[in-house]
Design a protein around this motif. Structure first.
Motif, mmCIF file in Angstrom:
data_model
loop_
_atom_site.group_PDB
_atom_site.id
_atom_site.type_symbol
_atom_site.label_atom_id
_atom_site.label_comp_id
_atom_site.label_asym_id
_atom_site.label_seq_id
_atom_site.Cartn_x
_atom_site.Cartn_y
_atom_site.Cartn_z
ATOM 1 N N VAL A 237 -9.009 -0.430 1.650
ATOM 2 C CA VAL A 237 -8.603 0.453 0.678
ATOM 3 C C VAL A 237 -9.596 0.375 -0.324
ATOM 4 C CG1 VAL A 237 -6.877 0.600 -1.207
ATOM 5 C CG2 VAL A 237 -6.260 -0.170 0.979
ATOM 6 N N MET B 39 0.881 -1.497 -0.007
ATOM 7 C CA MET B 39 0.118 0.089 -0.008
ATOM 8 C C MET B 39 0.791 1.336 -0.055
ATOM 9 S SD MET B 39 -3.122 0.941 -0.106
ATOM 10 C CE MET B 39 -3.399 2.502 -0.622
ATOM 11 N N ARG C 248 0.078 5.012 -2.147
ATOM 12 C CA ARG C 248 -0.131 5.912 -1.414
ATOM 13 C C ARG C 248 0.019 7.304 -2.421
ATOM 14 N NH1 ARG C 248 1.996 7.398 4.689
ATOM 15 N NH2 ARG C 248 0.559 9.060 5.222
ATOM 16 N N THR D 139 -7.995 5.635 1.094
ATOM 17 C CA THR D 139 -8.098 4.791 2.272
ATOM 18 C C THR D 139 -9.228 5.458 3.335
ATOM 19 O OG1 THR D 139 -6.268 6.015 3.170
ATOM 20 C CG2 THR D 139 -5.674 4.022 1.963
#
Length: 403
Positions: free
Chosen positions: A170, A145, A149, A157
């Motif tokens: 997510v 993840m 990002r 998120t």
């Protein structure tokens, strides 16, 4: 003591190698024998003694349980040989030299193939649900993840804590409301990650992202990225076999090309392939039949759908949640497969007794293919309820969520 045992093992190895050479065979060793403490690609490391062997040899275990130092071996002829009255393509019948009586006592040794395909389930709680349109379609590890990002216009998120690990779910950005928009946006991110070397084994093949098989895809995802998103992935695997009164049942076994991106040089089905977006399972199978084994359409259409196996495997940041649709195809006795896409090294027509022994004694088969062949053994009566572990093994073939 370990050094003494190692010396005895080496003596047995040299004698067996000499015997194998004298009859025109290769000696296949095994990285899983009780005297080895670890293995690497291309070499078997015993205590203080490295032995260089091939990738295929490294996986062929043949030690007697009752006599650990009584080395058995797989015989691979350098010349074309005859199996059940005919020559095998590639001259590679994978004969096991001994008839192992303990095969009939129980099915525990088949379970090793199931275990290889179902690793790391104790780590499932580490992964965050991947939710699209309020449907959980996958699972993403927090470490992966971190690579997503920097793309907040694509990946969003829902946080309930201060740290990145406290992220609960997510999802995709609300502006991505259609299949096409999601596919394009996610593909753009994955192309960047691929250029950075973060998505190994890139295939340029799209998988449908669904909550369950047969549902309308929410978007499509590059095949190589599927385990990083933990989506359901599907495939078609076909057992090709010959059956006649004089020779009994024999199975066509493929050996994967040495240049394959994954599981190179291992044993495989006559035909197998992932299930991409936009094509039915039967259409995909017929296509793969032509590309992988040169099976004409009029024969491939006779393949019979016989069920499915499933597994869930966690390896690092990757979460594989696979379902394999199983097919059987009885091919004519005079049929000989011919690979067209360069992904197969050779084909061999192998008696079912030998197929059983390969599964029992070795790890030569690509792990998920082993599950499909074991399922074949169940359905054709080669495994019996009287054998210990029968129901446990039958149930374990569908350890993953089979939806």
């Amino acid at each position: 003591l370990s050094h003494c045992l190692c010396a005895l093992w080496m003596d047995a190895m040299q004698c067996s190698a000499a015997a194998a050479a004298s009859c025109g065979c290769h000696l296949l060793l095994d990285a899983t024998n009780p005297l080895s403490h670890r293995h690497q690609s291309g070499s078997l490391l015993l205590p203080t003694i490295p032995i260089t062997i091939s990738a295929l040899s490294m996986r062929s275990v043949l030690f007697s349980r009752s006599h650990p130092l009584a080395l058995h071996f797989v015989c691979r002829s350098r010349r074309p040989e005859t199996v059940a009255g005919r020559t095998t393509v590639g001259g590679d019948p994978f004969y096991l030299m001994e008839d192992f009586a303990d095969e009939e006592s129980g099915l525990e040794c088949y379970m090793k193939h199931v275990d290889i395909c179902n690793r790391g389930m104790e780590r499932r709680s580490e992964f965050m649900p991947f939710v699209v349109e309020e449907r959980t379609v996958g699972f993403i590890h927090p470490r992966f993840m971190q690579h997503l990002r920097p793309f907040p216009s694509v990946f969003v998120t829902d946080r309930h804590g201060k740290s990145w690990r406290d992220t609960d779910t997510v999802t995709l950005h609300d502006s991505l409301s259609t299949n096409e928009q999601r596919t394009d946006a996610v593909s753009g991110v994955l192309n960047i990650l691929n250029e950075r070397g973060m998505i190994p084994g890139w295939r340029n093949e799209l998988y449908p992202v669904v909550e369950a098989f047969g549902m309308q895809p929410l978007f499509s995802l590059e095949r190589a990225a599927a385990p990083y998103f933990g989506i359901k992935a599907y495939g078609v695997h076909m057992n090709g076999y010959v059956s006649d009164a004089s020779n009994g049942m024999q199975m066509w076994v493929a050996r994967r090309s040495k240049t394959k991106q994954s599981f190179a040089d291992m044993l495989d089905h006559l035909v197998a392939g992932g299930q991409p977006v936009g094509i039915s399972c039967k259409e995909n199978l017929i296509k793969e039949c032509s590309e992988e084994a040169g099976i004409p359409k009029f024969i491939a259409e006779r393949a019979v759908a016989v069920g499915a196996v499933s597994y869930e495997d966690i390896d690092g940041d990757r979460f594989k949640r696979d379902v394999l649709f199983c097919y059987d195809l009885e091919v004519p006795p005079d049929f000989e497969p011919c690979n067209k896409d360069g992904e197969v090294e050779s084909f061999n027509l192998v008696p079912m007794a030998q197929v059983k022994r390969i599964l029992w004694r070795t790890r030569l088969y690509k792990p998920n293919c082993a599950l499909v062949v074991i399922d074949f053994l169940f359905r054709h009566g080669y495994l019996r309820p009287e054998q210990s572990g029968y129901l446990q093994l039958l149930q374990a073939l569908r350890k993953g969520e089979c939806i």
